[in-house]
Design an enzyme around this catalytic site. Structure first.
Site, PDB file in Angstrom:
ATOM      1  N   GLY A  31     -14.802  12.193  -9.150  1.00 36.90           N
ATOM      2  CA  GLY A  31     -14.775  13.290  -8.170  1.00 36.90           C
ATOM      3  C   GLY A  31     -14.263  12.808  -6.821  1.00 36.90           C
ATOM      4  O   GLY A  31     -13.577  11.788  -6.739  1.00 36.90           O
ATOM      5  N   ALA A  32     -14.603  13.575  -5.753  1.00 39.03           N
ATOM      6  CA  ALA A  32     -14.045  13.330  -4.411  1.00 39.03           C
ATOM      7  C   ALA A  32     -12.521  13.227  -4.543  1.00 39.03           C
ATOM      8  O   ALA A  32     -11.895  12.254  -4.109  1.00 39.03           O
ATOM      9  CB  ALA A  32     -14.650  12.074  -3.773  1.00 39.03           C
ATOM     10  N   GLY A  36      -4.071  11.362  -5.183  1.00 39.22           N
ATOM     11  CA  GLY A  36      -3.927  10.328  -6.215  1.00 39.22           C
ATOM     12  C   GLY A  36      -4.434  10.852  -7.555  1.00 39.22           C
ATOM     13  O   GLY A  36      -3.772  10.697  -8.594  1.00 39.22           O
ATOM     14  N   HIS A  37      -5.628  11.475  -7.546  1.00 35.54           N
ATOM     15  CA  HIS A  37      -6.154  12.040  -8.796  1.00 35.54           C
ATOM     16  C   HIS A  37      -5.228  13.149  -9.319  1.00 35.54           C
ATOM     17  O   HIS A  37      -4.982  13.255 -10.517  1.00 35.54           O
ATOM     18  CB  HIS A  37      -7.544  12.644  -8.564  1.00 35.54           C
ATOM     19  CG  HIS A  37      -8.585  11.655  -8.149  1.00 35.54           C
ATOM     20  ND1 HIS A  37      -9.099  11.614  -6.873  1.00 35.54           N
ATOM     21  CD2 HIS A  37      -9.209  10.669  -8.841  1.00 35.54           C
ATOM     22  CE1 HIS A  37     -10.003  10.654  -6.798  1.00 35.54           C
ATOM     23  NE2 HIS A  37     -10.085  10.065  -7.972  1.00 35.54           N
ATOM     24  N   GLY A 147      -5.249   5.320 -12.656  1.00 37.04           N
ATOM     25  CA  GLY A 147      -4.392   4.954 -11.530  1.00 37.04           C
ATOM     26  C   GLY A 147      -4.226   3.440 -11.426  1.00 37.04           C
ATOM     27  O   GLY A 147      -5.172   2.683 -11.632  1.00 37.04           O
TER      28      GLY A 147
END
Ligand code: PAF
Length: 290
Positions: A31-32, A36-37, A147
Site C-alpha cells: 500500500g501507500a 512506482g506501484h 520493482g
C-alpha cells in the site's frame, strides 16, 4: 474492482479468471501507493488480461525496531488509484487471514538474501519470501511484477521462484524517479524538505558512478570510493549502511567491472532508511574493458 479478503477468496477469483482463458498478473504491494506501484500495474495490464493487486503490510518482514506501526497506510487513496488503473481485484487480507493462530511455517530465503539487506535486516527476507509465497498461493497468477528499486528483493524472489518451481513468471520493472532523480518510495513521505534535499545524494552518487564508468573507470574499489564521497559531500548522507558494486546476479562483490554489475546503496537520511541502485552498463565486448 472487486475487494478480496481471504486467501481462499483470492484463489477462487484467480482460478475463475484463468479458467476463462485470462492471463492474470499479480502486483504485490504494502500500500501507500505511488507512481512506482502504478508502473507495475501498467506493466501487468500490458502483459496480462487481468491484474490483481495486493495490499498487505507484512509484519514478518519488519524487525521489532523498525517502522511497522507507523508504516504509511493510505487505503482509501490506494483503492481509488487501483480502480482508476483498471485493476480487476485487490486482495487486502487482515493479519489473521495471513498469519492465523498457530502459524509457524516460514520459507528459508535463498543464498542471495544473505548479503547487504540480509546483513542489515537479518529477519527481513524470511518475512518477504514467506509472504510472497503465500501471496503466490492465494493468487496463482501467470506473472508477478516487482520493482527493481528493491533490487535484492527481486533477486531473492526470482531465486525462490526458480528453486521452488513456483511456475509464476517474476517480472522486474524499472525504477521510477522524480524529475530530480529521487527514486520513488513509500518512505519518501517521511522526509522533511531538508532531508529530501539530502536524499538526492543517493541518486547523485549512482549517476556519478555511471559517469566514471563512461569515462573508462573499471576498478570497483575506486568506483565505490567515489560513491561514498558523493554521498557524504556537502550536507550529504553520513549514515551509510552500504554503497557497493556487486555482481548483478549473485550480489557477490566485484574487483573489476568485467561482468554485469549493479551499484547498490542503503543509507539513513534523518530517521528514514532509503535504498537505491543502478544497473551498470559496461561494454563487455571490448578487450579494454576486461
Ligand atoms: O516490496 C514490497 O512492497 C514488499 O516487500 C512485498 C513484495 C509486497 C512483500 O510484502
Amino acid at each position: 474492482m472487486k475487494t478480496l479478503s481471504t486467501p481462499d477468496e483470492a484463489r477462487q477469483f484467480t482460478r475463475a479468471l484463468r479458467a476463462n482463458g485470462k492471463r492474470v498478473g499479480l502486483v504485490p504491494t504494502m500500500g501507500a501507493l505511488h507512481a512506482g506501484h502504478l508502473s507495475l500495474v501498467d506493466q501487468s495490464q500490458r502483459h496480462c488480461d487481468a491484474t490483481i493487486a495486493t495490499i498487505f503490510v507484512n509484519p514478518t518482514q519488519f524487525a521489532a525496531t523498525e517502522d511497522l506501526s507507523c508504516y504509511p497506510r493510505t487505503l482509501e487513496q490506494d483503492y481509488e488509484m487501483l480502480a482508476a488503473a483498471g485493476v480487476a481485484a485487490v486482495f487486502v487480507p487482515q493479519n489473521e487471514a495471513m498469519y492465523p493462530p498457530g502459524f509457524s511455517t516460514y520459507v528459508e530465503p535463498p543464498e542471495v538474501a544473505r548479503t547487504l539487506e540480509g546483513n542489515c535486516r537479518p529477519e527481513h527476507f524470511r518475512g518477504v519470501t514467506t509472504v510472497v509465497m503465500k501471496l503466490f498461493h492465494a493468487v496463482p497468477a501467470d506473472c508477478a511484477f516487482f520493482g527493481k528499486k528493491d533490487y535484492q528483493q527481486w533477486k531473492v524472489i526470482q531465486a525462490m521462484s526458480r528453486d521452488l518451481d513456483v511456475g509464476i513468471d517474476v517480472i522486474a520493472c524499472e525504477i521510477i524517479r522524480e524529475p530530480d532523480g529521487l527514486a520513488l518510495s513509500s518512505r519518501n513521505r517521511y522526509l522533511d524538505p531538508s532531508e529530501r534535499h539530502r536524499a538526492l545524494r543517493l541518486s547523485a552518487a549512482l549517476k556519478d558512478v555511471e559517469q566514471a564508468i563512461a569515462a573508462g573507470e573499471r576498478d570497483a574499489a575506486t568506483l565505490q570510493d567515489r560513491m561514498r564521497q558523493t554521498l557524504v559531500s556537502g550536507d550529504g548522507v553520513h549514515q551509510i549502511d552500504y554503497a557497493v558494486i556487486v555482481n548483478a546476479d549473485t550480489l557477490v562483490p566485484l574487483a573489476n567491472l568485467d561482468r554485469p554489475a549493479v551499484a547498490l546503496i542503503a543509507a539513513r537520511v534523518g530517521q528514514t532508511r532509503l535504498i537505491d541502485n543502478k544497473e551498470l552498463c559496461v561494454d563487455l565486448g571490448s578487450p579494454s574493458s576486461r
